[in-house]
Write a protein that holds these residues in place. Structure first.
Motif, PDB file in Angstrom:
ATOM      1  N   GLU A  67      17.813 -42.201 -11.298  1.00 50.39           N
ATOM      2  CA  GLU A  67      17.750 -40.848 -11.851  1.00 50.39           C
ATOM      3  C   GLU A  67      16.415 -40.195 -11.530  1.00 50.39           C
ATOM      4  O   GLU A  67      16.341 -39.013 -11.173  1.00 50.39           O
ATOM      5  N   GLN A 110      31.037 -35.144 -10.539  1.00 53.45           N
ATOM      6  CA  GLN A 110      29.827 -35.937 -10.786  1.00 53.45           C
ATOM      7  C   GLN A 110      28.562 -35.309 -10.206  1.00 53.45           C
ATOM      8  O   GLN A 110      27.479 -35.881 -10.339  1.00 53.45           O
ATOM      9  N   ALA A 170      16.224 -39.079  -7.799  1.00 51.50           N
ATOM     10  CA  ALA A 170      16.971 -37.845  -7.531  1.00 51.50           C
ATOM     11  C   ALA A 170      16.300 -36.637  -8.167  1.00 51.50           C
ATOM     12  O   ALA A 170      16.325 -35.532  -7.612  1.00 51.50           O
ATOM     13  N   ALA A 171      15.680 -36.831  -9.325  1.00 51.07           N
ATOM     14  CA  ALA A 171      15.088 -35.703 -10.058  1.00 51.07           C
ATOM     15  C   ALA A 171      13.750 -35.265  -9.492  1.00 51.07           C
ATOM     16  O   ALA A 171      13.359 -34.101  -9.647  1.00 51.07           O
ATOM     17  N   ALA A 179      19.243 -47.948 -13.077  1.00 47.18           N
ATOM     18  CA  ALA A 179      19.874 -46.626 -13.245  1.00 47.18           C
ATOM     19  C   ALA A 179      18.828 -45.559 -13.549  1.00 47.18           C
ATOM     20  O   ALA A 179      18.885 -44.443 -12.991  1.00 47.18           O
ATOM     21  N   ASP A 180      17.871 -45.855 -14.391  1.00 49.06           N
ATOM     22  CA  ASP A 180      16.821 -44.877 -14.701  1.00 49.06           C
ATOM     23  C   ASP A 180      15.954 -44.588 -13.475  1.00 49.06           C
ATOM     24  O   ASP A 180      15.527 -43.447 -13.267  1.00 49.06           O
ATOM     25  N   ARG A 197      23.072 -37.711  -4.158  1.00 47.98           N
ATOM     26  CA  ARG A 197      22.568 -37.126  -5.397  1.00 47.98           C
ATOM     27  C   ARG A 197      21.095 -36.833  -5.186  1.00 47.98           C
ATOM     28  O   ARG A 197      20.339 -37.703  -4.753  1.00 47.98           O
ATOM     29  N   GLU A 221      27.026 -43.050  -7.847  1.00 45.30           N
ATOM     30  CA  GLU A 221      27.045 -42.978  -9.319  1.00 45.30           C
ATOM     31  C   GLU A 221      27.174 -44.368  -9.952  1.00 45.30           C
ATOM     32  O   GLU A 221      27.077 -44.507 -11.169  1.00 45.30           O
TER      33      GLU A 221
END
Length: 359
Positions: free
Chosen positions: A185, A72, A188-189, A181-182, A101, A173
């Motif tokens: 993301e 993952q 982390a990005a 959830a977005d 993450r 995760e």
């Protein structure tokens, strides 16, 4: 101790939380006579009586967790990893492993938590988002729990100006609530991190959220409470922060309806009133820049702990405890201060070195 055994320690059934500080000292020691190189040795040194087969079971579950994490793209950060935040290692019950993450370096930056009501008013959400944006824009990492209401508003504000860290009550995760959830993301990005002490495939459970609050408060310099009732879970984070020696602050709000009763109780007990980001930065010594400096300290402070280190020499906690005379908690807290000021760096194996030329 190996990565496998450290993960197994975190999964070991029956391991008492009060033994974690001593376990940390034994695991991070560099000298053969004072350190433990395996989970079996650690359990024996701690004098624990555990059911037969539990170490084998924990190692098998550790293998499964590590395999899932690799699939993952989740990174385990253990006590001896240089990315493990020293401020978290200084709390009474530090997690042996953080699952992450994103970008691990963000865990070792000046940080402030913004927490509050899940059913926040529009006013509270606006305040949290503005504070998150202003702090992140000044180089401060914003930490929160990715919950509805104040938490998510603080994360979104921080993403506008800098970086943020979300600490979950599930594995990284399995985002809860799922509609975030977005947001996870994006965190982390965009240079931040989503972290948890819970291994892959751990669902959210009610008991996990109070447990994760000690990590939120343990990662940072101060907690800011925005709109908390007298039964708000954010008050748990505030109490933990006080126990850990962190600053606690609160946003004043309306006296009608009880939404701010918990926040106002903190203010009555001496928490600092926050109206803008500068109030927070002033309290933690960051006003005027994003490098932590104590206002009463000279540019290059004489320090007994620094005097224990030669330029470039890597010392473990046992060495520094013996040389400085400090207990583990005081030593780790002082190392955190020196690391944030740029005088000390943490290196592999849980050791610390003095930065050459800084003193």
């Amino acid at each position: 101790m190996t990565l496998r055994d450290t993960v197994a320690l975190a999964l070991l059934r029956g391991f008492p939380g009060q033994a974690l500080p001593e376990a940390l000292r034994l695991v991070t020691g560099a000298r053969p006579t004072g350190s433990c190189r395996s989970l079996t040795q650690l359990v024996v040194r701690l004098g624990l009586r555990l059911p037969g087969g539990c170490i084998r079971d924990a190692r098998e579950r550790a293998d499964e967790s590590l395999a899932r994490a690799e699939e993952q793209g989740v990174r385990p950060i253990t006590w001896t990893d240089r990315a493990y935040p020293p401020c978290l290692a200084a709390i009474a019950d530090p997690p042996p492993v953080l699952w992450l993450r994103g970008h691990p370096d963000v865990l070792n930056t000046p940080s402030v938590a913004i927490v509050g009501s899940r059913t926040a008013s529009r006013y509270a959400r606006d305040v949290a988002e503005q504070l998150g944006s202003d702090l992140a824009g000044r180089g401060v990492t914003v930490v929160s729990g990715l919950a509805r209401g104040v938490d998510s508003a603080a994360h979104r504000g921080a993403l506008d100006g800098g970086r943020t860290v979300a600490v979950l009550g599930s594995s990284v995760e399995i985002v809860y609530p799922p509609e975030h959830a977005d947001l996870a993301e994006a965190i982390a990005a965009k240079g931040g991190a989503v972290v948890s002490e819970f291994p892959p495939e751990t669902p959210p459970r009610p008991a996990h959220f109070p447990q994760r609050n000690r990590i939120i408060s343990g990662l940072l310099r101060a907690v800011v409470v925005v709109e908390a009732s007298d039964r708000s879970g954010s008050l748990i984070t505030a109490r933990l922060a006080l126990d850990q020696g962190r600053e606690v602050m609160a946003i004043p709000g309306s006296v009608l309806g009880g939404r701010n009763r918990g926040s106002h109780s903190l203010l009555k007990d001496g928490a600092k009133v926050v109206e803008r980001a500068d109030d927070i930065l002033e309290e933690i010594g960051l006003l005027g820049g994003n490098t932590p400096v104590r206002a009463d300290a000279p540019p290059v402070p004489p320090d007994a702990l620094l005097a224990c280190l030669s330029d470039g020499e890597a010392c473990d906690l046992d060495d520094l405890t013996e040389r400085s005379g400090l207990d583990s908690a005081a030593l780790l807290a002082r190392l955190l201060d020196l690391q944030l000021q740029g005088f000390v760096q943490r290196v592999e194996g849980g050791r610390f070195v003095r930065v050459i030329g800084k003193w």
